[in-house]
Design an enzyme around this catalytic site. Sequence first.
Site: not given
Length: 258
Positions: A95-97, A123
């Site tokens: 998720y993200s990073l 995501g």
Amino acid sequence: MVHDTDPRRGSVATSHPAAPAPLQLFCFPYAGGSARLYADWDSALPPHVRVRPVEPPGRGRRFRETPHDRIGPLVADLLPEVAEARNSPYALFGYSLGALVAFELARTMEQRHGRPPVHLCVGAFRAPHMRRTAVPDYDLPEPLFRERLRSFNGTPEAVLADESLMELMIPILRADLAVADTYRFSGDRPLSCPITAFAGSEDGEVDVSSVAQWRRHTSAGFSLKVIEGDHFFLHERQPEMLRYLSEVLTDGAQDTPD
């Protein structure tokens, strides 16, 4: 399919659906996050999925370790844990990073070990080939850095106001954001596994179109799921996201490698 050939039951074979093989799902947190993000996911995902929250250095049980500020050392650090699963079905979620970390681990597992994940799920992060054009966050002066954290809407005000806690968190956040801000995609063949990408409909940091570009990085299937919410829809709409993730991981369960 399982064929019943027990002679005690006569010569007619009966068929029963085979249970999905256990699937290890390695999960990688967003900047500043820890493995604790995924602590309760096992109960929300199908029984054949075993959630493996991955802890980067600098937090959780690894809080005494120095966090990495570049993608290469971070991937090298986390690779052994994922590589343990190379002889069994596994999937990656970031998720993200964490999406970027999961992607680079998937590439390494495919190129070095010949064992890509059965599915890569990402995501709230732009496709890897898309360079960030804004001023790097990790190098902002302290007051501006704190304001930037506030604008992400992912750090509670109580945490932002706690000086002792922020003194611990800011080095980790700067290092994590440096990983993303300094990343440069090195072109190669796309992954051979499917990719599912999640995007927030009101994400002010990563627009849906840049998440949709993940399709470029797979030669297999690609799906995009847009979920109502901002950059942290992982928390706001978690039940919805986990329902969709359950479908993705169940649909591909029968196609996992031996």
